[in-house]
Motif scaffolding. Structure first.
Motif, PDB file in Angstrom:
ATOM      1  N   GLY A 144      -6.154   1.472  -0.890  1.00 12.39           N
ATOM      2  CA  GLY A 144      -5.182   2.780  -1.568  1.00 12.39           C
ATOM      3  C   GLY A 144      -5.454   3.768   0.096  1.00 12.39           C
ATOM      4  N   HIS A 145      -6.276   3.767   1.318  1.00 20.36           N
ATOM      5  CA  HIS A 145      -6.176   5.149   1.871  1.00 20.36           C
ATOM      6  C   HIS A 145      -5.219   4.747   2.899  1.00 20.36           C
ATOM      7  CE1 HIS A 145     -10.541   5.868   0.672  1.00 20.36           C
ATOM      8  NE2 HIS A 145     -10.741   4.531   0.834  1.00 20.36           N
ATOM      9  N   TRP A 146      -4.946   4.059   3.431  1.00 20.03           N
ATOM     10  CA  TRP A 146      -3.754   3.528   3.830  1.00 20.03           C
ATOM     11  C   TRP A 146      -2.288   4.360   3.783  1.00 20.03           C
ATOM     12  CZ3 TRP A 146      -2.346   3.166   8.717  1.00 20.03           C
ATOM     13  CH2 TRP A 146      -0.756   2.844   9.145  1.00 20.03           C
ATOM     14  N   GLN A 147      -2.655   3.676   2.077  1.00 20.33           N
ATOM     15  CA  GLN A 147      -0.909   3.625   1.622  1.00 20.33           C
ATOM     16  C   GLN A 147      -0.843   5.296   1.382  1.00 20.33           C
ATOM     17  OE1 GLN A 147      -1.880   1.113  -1.678  1.00 20.33           O
ATOM     18  NE2 GLN A 147      -1.716  -0.562  -0.663  1.00 20.33           N
ATOM     19  N   ARG A 148      -1.631   6.007   0.851  1.00 18.28           N
ATOM     20  CA  ARG A 148      -1.476   7.284   0.355  1.00 18.28           C
ATOM     21  C   ARG A 148      -1.502   7.918   1.915  1.00 18.28           C
ATOM     22  NH1 ARG A 148      -6.244   7.806  -2.896  1.00 18.28           N
ATOM     23  NH2 ARG A 148      -8.415   8.151  -1.000  1.00 18.28           N
ATOM     24  N   THR A 150      -9.227   2.703  11.847  1.00 17.69           N
ATOM     25  CA  THR A 150      -9.355   1.548  12.686  1.00 17.69           C
ATOM     26  C   THR A 150      -8.186   0.140  11.744  1.00 17.69           C
ATOM     27  OG1 THR A 150     -11.669   1.859  12.720  1.00 17.69           O
ATOM     28  CG2 THR A 150     -10.637  -0.656  12.195  1.00 17.69           C
ATOM     29  N   LEU A 151      -7.418   0.570  12.070  1.00 22.69           N
ATOM     30  CA  LEU A 151      -5.701  -0.047  11.249  1.00 22.69           C
ATOM     31  C   LEU A 151      -5.473  -1.587  11.730  1.00 22.69           C
ATOM     32  CD1 LEU A 151      -4.148   3.193  12.721  1.00 22.69           C
ATOM     33  CD2 LEU A 151      -5.126   3.334  10.240  1.00 22.69           C
ATOM     34  N   ALA A 152      -6.610  -2.441  12.586  1.00 27.66           N
ATOM     35  CA  ALA A 152      -5.973  -4.020  12.263  1.00 27.66           C
ATOM     36  C   ALA A 152      -5.311  -4.447  11.234  1.00 27.66           C
ATOM     37  CB  ALA A 152      -7.202  -4.497  13.585  1.00 27.66           C
ATOM     38  N   ALA A 153      -6.318  -4.353  10.340  1.00 29.66           N
ATOM     39  CA  ALA A 153      -5.759  -4.353   8.642  1.00 29.66           C
ATOM     40  C   ALA A 153      -4.622  -4.203   7.977  1.00 29.66           C
ATOM     41  CB  ALA A 153      -7.037  -4.379   7.747  1.00 29.66           C
ATOM     42  N   PHE A 154      -3.942  -2.958   8.431  1.00 24.19           N
ATOM     43  CA  PHE A 154      -3.157  -2.163   7.524  1.00 24.19           C
ATOM     44  C   PHE A 154      -1.718  -2.835   8.623  1.00 24.19           C
ATOM     45  CE2 PHE A 154      -5.806   0.217   7.239  1.00 24.19           C
ATOM     46  CZ  PHE A 154      -7.212   0.400   5.990  1.00 24.19           C
ATOM     47  N   ASP A 178      -7.862   4.456  -7.475  1.00 22.03           N
ATOM     48  CA  ASP A 178      -7.038   5.207  -7.777  1.00 22.03           C
ATOM     49  C   ASP A 178      -5.270   4.746  -7.637  1.00 22.03           C
ATOM     50  OD1 ASP A 178      -8.101   7.933  -8.069  1.00 22.03           O
ATOM     51  OD2 ASP A 178      -8.600   7.897  -5.792  1.00 22.03           O
ATOM     52  N   GLY A 179      -5.347   4.067  -6.519  1.00 25.71           N
ATOM     53  CA  GLY A 179      -4.018   2.754  -6.661  1.00 25.71           C
ATOM     54  C   GLY A 179      -3.350   2.535  -7.503  1.00 25.71           C
ATOM     55  N   VAL A 180      -3.719   0.600  -8.805  1.00 23.59           N
ATOM     56  CA  VAL A 180      -3.847   1.056  -9.859  1.00 23.59           C
ATOM     57  C   VAL A 180      -3.882   1.641 -10.457  1.00 23.59           C
ATOM     58  CG1 VAL A 180      -5.113  -0.616 -11.494  1.00 23.59           C
ATOM     59  CG2 VAL A 180      -5.281  -1.122  -8.960  1.00 23.59           C
ATOM     60  N   VAL A 181      -4.735   2.850 -10.972  1.00 24.04           N
ATOM     61  CA  VAL A 181      -3.908   3.986 -12.194  1.00 24.04           C
ATOM     62  C   VAL A 181      -2.585   4.171 -12.162  1.00 24.04           C
ATOM     63  CG1 VAL A 181      -5.058   5.650 -13.253  1.00 24.04           C
ATOM     64  CG2 VAL A 181      -6.681   3.863 -12.486  1.00 24.04           C
TER      65      VAL A 181
END
Length: 353
Positions: free
Chosen positions: A15-19, A36-40, A262-265
């Protein structure tokens, strides 16, 4: 020359990366995403990125095994002798020294917010839901220029200190920006959403729920544990795995089921869908407090854990009886561009001072 903005992204969940990507995409000022962005999916970044060394302990996670008995009371996480943490902070300091940012948005980390202040960089700190009145949070809040709440003010907790509320810019949900679509068909499916930051679902529990409500299709998005052959699943249960965009699935749903992240809601509110909310355990009561507020507003039916199979028929009935206007009222389709403009305005004011 226009000075850039840095945007620190925490690496728990997606969620942090998406927003961060949504906000940076709306900004005219250069914005570097830091973390740390490897997973995104860094290909989805709208501009420059700075990939930091991982600061998690070798055993994984942020579970307090960091010498808490000697940790300064202003910090949540400060393990000793961890090269990843040392190199991480050094990389942030080097970037700040070279780029001379006008401010740093921190989503989220008490330590990074305080570190930026030590480096003489103004901070805008994202403040998540829940009771965050412990000393580390309050010190970080005090050090920031402004606080950003990625949710509407009506979902905030009653115990919040007045000065924290006064310092907060309530941005609203920073997720889907689409206007609500048409009402779903009365016999539409149930869509269950599990995010990356939680435990996910289990095949056995989902199969039991689907068997308990056989008249509706169940579509499950996100991580699910437990092996099962397709032939052993009830015919109305469909497991989709990780889905980058849950919007099209929600658009067809008669009822959404998920946590209180937050992302789901945000996505459920944007889709104007009735909601059964099952908050997941999070530090500081982040999801449980938000779920309680949703229930108080009539925007969701809430249960504290995954229901037993026999509870699902009545729970689905209660969810379908909700007025979707209650959760739709929490959605602001212009929240992201409005926040980006607010950050630009704060940056311009700092630059001019």
């Amino acid at each position: 020359m226009t000075r850039p903005v840095g945007y620190y992204v925490h690496h728990q969940g997606a969620g942090h990366w998406q927003r961060a990507c949504l906000i940076a995409r709306e900004m005219k000022r250069p914005c570097t995403l830091i973390g740390t962005l490897a997973a995104f999916d860094r290909g989805g970044a709208p501009g420059a990125t700075l990939d930091l060394p991982d600061d998690r302990l070798p055993e994984g996670g942020f579970d307090g095994r960091d010498g808490a008995e000697t940790r300064p009371e202003a910090f949540h996480y400060a393990p000793l002798g961890l090269p990843g943490l040392r190199n991480r902070m050094a990389a942030i300091a080097a970037w700040i020294a070279e780029a001379d940012p006008v401010l740093l948005v921190v989503d989220v980390s008490v330590e990074v917010a305080l570190f930026a202040r030590l480096l003489s960089v103004p901070v805008l700190m994202v403040r998540l839901a829940g009771t965050r009145d412990d000393q580390p949070h309050l010190e970080a809040f005090r050090s920031a220029e402004r606080l950003i709440a990625p949710f509407p003010s009506v979902l905030d907790g009653p115990a919040l200190p007045a000065w924290v509320r006064d310092k907060t810019h309530y941005a609203g949900f920073l997720g889907a920006t689409a206007r609500p679509g048409p009402a779903p068909e009365p016999d539409g499916p149930i869509v269950v959403v599990f995010g990356r930051g939680g435990a996910g679902g289990t095949v056995a529990a989902l199969a039991a729920a689907a068997r308990a409500v056989p008249e509706r299709a169940w579509h499950v998005l996100g991580p699910v544990a437990g092996a099962a052959l397709p032939s052993t699943l009830p015919p109305n249960l469909h497991l989709h795995g990780w889905v980058a965009d849950i919007g099209p699935h929600l658009a067809r749903a008669a009822l959404a089921v998920g946590g209180a992240g937050d992302g789901v809601v945000a996505a459920v509110a944007a889709a104007r869908r009735r909601f059964v909310c099952l908050p997941e355990p999070r530090a500081f009561g982040e999801q449980t407090e938000k779920a309680a507020a949703l229930e108080r507003l009539g925007a969701a039916v809430v249960r504290s854990s995954w229901p037993e199979a026999g509870e699902w028929p009545a729970l689905v009935k209660a969810g379908l009886a909700l007025d979707p206007a209650a959760i739709s009222a929490l959605h602001d389709p212009d929240a992201v561009p409005r926040l980006a403009a607010a950050i630009e305005g704060i940056a311009a004011g700092l630059e001019a001072s």
